[in-house]
Write an enzyme that holds these catalytic residues in place. Structure first.
Site, PDB file in Angstrom:
ATOM      1  N   HIS A  27      42.633  43.008  37.739  1.00  0.00           N
ATOM      2  CA  HIS A  27      41.182  42.826  37.698  1.00  0.00           C
ATOM      3  C   HIS A  27      40.604  43.259  36.332  1.00  0.00           C
ATOM      4  CE1 HIS A  27      41.496  42.508  42.077  1.00  0.00           C
ATOM      5  NE2 HIS A  27      40.230  42.187  42.145  1.00  0.00           N
ATOM      6  N   GLU A  38      35.005  42.686  42.859  1.00  0.00           N
ATOM      7  CA  GLU A  38      35.067  41.796  44.029  1.00  0.00           C
ATOM      8  C   GLU A  38      33.662  41.478  44.557  1.00  0.00           C
ATOM      9  OE1 GLU A  38      37.770  40.286  45.807  1.00  0.00           O
ATOM     10  OE2 GLU A  38      38.954  40.838  44.057  1.00  0.00           O
ATOM     11  N   ASP A  76      47.428  37.941  44.757  1.00  0.00           N
ATOM     12  CA  ASP A  76      46.708  39.191  44.472  1.00  0.00           C
ATOM     13  C   ASP A  76      45.895  39.558  45.706  1.00  0.00           C
ATOM     14  OD1 ASP A  76      45.716  41.398  42.971  1.00  0.00           O
ATOM     15  OD2 ASP A  76      43.860  40.308  42.559  1.00  0.00           O
ATOM     16  N   SER A  77      45.484  40.813  45.754  1.00  0.00           N
ATOM     17  CA  SER A  77      44.616  41.242  46.839  1.00  0.00           C
ATOM     18  C   SER A  77      43.285  40.476  46.792  1.00  0.00           C
ATOM     19  CB  SER A  77      44.335  42.740  46.709  1.00  0.00           C
ATOM     20  OG  SER A  77      43.708  42.990  45.470  1.00  0.00           O
ATOM     21  N   CYS A 103      45.973  46.851  36.005  1.00  0.00           N
ATOM     22  CA  CYS A 103      45.405  46.206  37.197  1.00  0.00           C
ATOM     23  C   CYS A 103      44.909  44.850  36.726  1.00  0.00           C
ATOM     24  CB  CYS A 103      44.252  47.027  37.761  1.00  0.00           C
ATOM     25  SG  CYS A 103      43.311  46.171  39.049  1.00  0.00           S
ATOM     26  N   CYS A 120      49.519  41.478  41.075  1.00  0.00           N
ATOM     27  CA  CYS A 120      48.802  42.659  41.567  1.00  0.00           C
ATOM     28  C   CYS A 120      49.703  43.856  41.299  1.00  0.00           C
ATOM     29  CB  CYS A 120      48.554  42.497  43.063  1.00  0.00           C
ATOM     30  SG  CYS A 120      47.789  43.938  43.829  1.00  0.00           S
ATOM     31  N   ASN A 121      49.226  44.745  40.445  1.00  0.00           N
ATOM     32  CA  ASN A 121      50.042  45.920  40.116  1.00  0.00           C
ATOM     33  C   ASN A 121      50.220  46.837  41.311  1.00  0.00           C
ATOM     34  OD1 ASN A 121      50.318  46.040  36.934  1.00  0.00           O
ATOM     35  ND2 ASN A 121      48.385  45.106  37.491  1.00  0.00           N
ATOM     36  N   TYR A 156      43.346  46.796  47.645  1.00  0.00           N
ATOM     37  CA  TYR A 156      44.586  47.441  48.085  1.00  0.00           C
ATOM     38  C   TYR A 156      44.707  48.862  47.509  1.00  0.00           C
ATOM     39  CZ  TYR A 156      46.966  43.190  49.896  1.00  0.00           C
ATOM     40  OH  TYR A 156      47.365  42.092  50.619  1.00  0.00           O
TER      41      TYR A 156
HETATM   42  N1  DGL Z   1      44.485  43.329  40.978  1.00  0.00           N
HETATM   43  C1  DGL Z   1      45.069  44.367  41.781  1.00  0.00           C
HETATM   44  C2  DGL Z   1      46.000  45.221  40.915  1.00  0.00           C
HETATM   45  O1  DGL Z   1      46.497  44.729  39.942  1.00  0.00           O
HETATM   46  C3  DGL Z   1      43.962  45.067  42.446  1.00  0.00           C
HETATM   47  C4  DGL Z   1      44.338  46.058  43.443  1.00  0.00           C
HETATM   48  C5  DGL Z   1      43.341  46.348  44.501  1.00  0.00           C
HETATM   49  O2  DGL Z   1      43.133  45.482  45.347  1.00  0.00           O
HETATM   50  O3  DGL Z   1      42.851  47.480  44.523  1.00  0.00           O
HETATM   51  O4  DGL Z   1      46.288  46.350  41.154  1.00  0.00           O
END
Ligand code: DGL
Length: 270
Positions: free
Chosen positions: A196, A162, A7-8, A194, A70-71, A39
């Site tokens: 998160h 974050e 994941d990011s 997402c 990570c979507n 991301y």
């Molecule tokens: N958990 C990531 C997702 O599912 C977060 C993306 C991000 O870093 O903005 O999209």
């Protein structure tokens, strides 16, 4: 033997936790690209470049199979990575197909033509990049007809999580739900698109109301990964130990991860 989860940042830990609960003995290498998170505000080219580097890092650490938890990476980079071809014996999978299969009442890998499903009005909450990719709508259209999707780009939520600022994250969730409801007053279901967002799932549920069914990824992805590994045990990979890697500051990332999962998580530099 290890499977990679990427994941990011910290959101993929919600998937890690569900996979750990489902398969306690599975060795997992988790990579958080914390130096480049979030991301969701980047363009597709950038997300592809960062995702490719992260997947290659996990392949190099002994994982044959990497799950993009990570979507945003799944939406913007997965198809391009797969179409470019992956090295012999390596695989990369995304996270939103299991969710859409659950929403459309399908079993894993059921590729029959799209059909009417029970749910008609769906709210999608995701990052700006995931929303603008329209990847959810595309995957949904392969499986269902007559479903109206209203998407809400949830700017700021990933940054707040974050940063560990949960008061801000919760306030932003409530305002994004309000904004969605102005466009679609009575969704039957909501997708947390997402990884998160499961960390604030109760805030989504409360703001949406008890009669809205909230679809969240961690358990669905864990079940689908368990199913995949049962059919493809050769994808377990060569790594043996568990690992948490980050491109950011290991101490800071470890502290946040420990706070979210309420267990000691120790990251090392990627
Ligand atoms: N958990 C990531 C997702 O599912 C977060 C993306 C991000 O870093 O903005 O999209």
């Amino acid at each position: 033997m290890a499977v990679g989860i990427f994941d990011s940042g910290l959101g993929g830990l919600t998937v890690w936790q569900a996979v750990r609960a489902q398969m306690p003995d599975l060795a997992i290498h988790y990579l958080a690209d914390s130096a480049h998170a979030p991301y969701g505000v980047r363009d597709a080219e950038d997300i592809h470049r960062l995702t490719k580097a992260a997947v290659e890092r996990l392949w190099a650490s002994g994982c044959d199979l990497v799950v993009l938890a990570c979507n945003t990476a799944s939406a913007a980079a997965l198809r391009r990575l797969q179409e470019a071809g992956v090295p012999e014996g390596k695989r990369v999978l995304g996270v939103f197909v299991p969710l859409i299969e659950a929403l459309t009442e399908r079993d894993w890998g059921d590729n029959s033509p799209p059909r009417e499903v029970q749910v008609k009005n769906v709210a999608l909450f995701a990052t700006p990049a995931t929303v603008s990719s329209r990847a959810f709508q595309r995957e949904l259209a392969f499986r269902a007809i007559g479903v109206d999707v209203e998407a809400q780009a949830c700017g700021g939520v990933v940054d707040a999580i974050e940063d560990g600022d949960m008061i801000l994250a919760e306030a932003l969730v409530r305002s994004h739900v309000d904004a969605l409801k102005r466009k679609m007053p009575a969704p039957q279901a909501a997708i947390l698109g997402c990884t998160h967002y499961p960390l604030v799932e109760d805030v989504f549920q409360k703001a949406l109301g008890a009669d809205v069914k909230v679809f969240s990824q961690p358990k669905l992805v864990a079940a689908s990964l368990a199913d995949y590994l049962e059919r493809r045990p050769e994808m377990l990979g060569a790594g043996e130990t568990n690992m948490f890697l980050t491109t950011g500051d290991p101490k800071r990332v470890s502290d946040r991860a420990t706070q979210f999962l309420r267990r000691q998580i120790t990251f090392e530099a990627a």
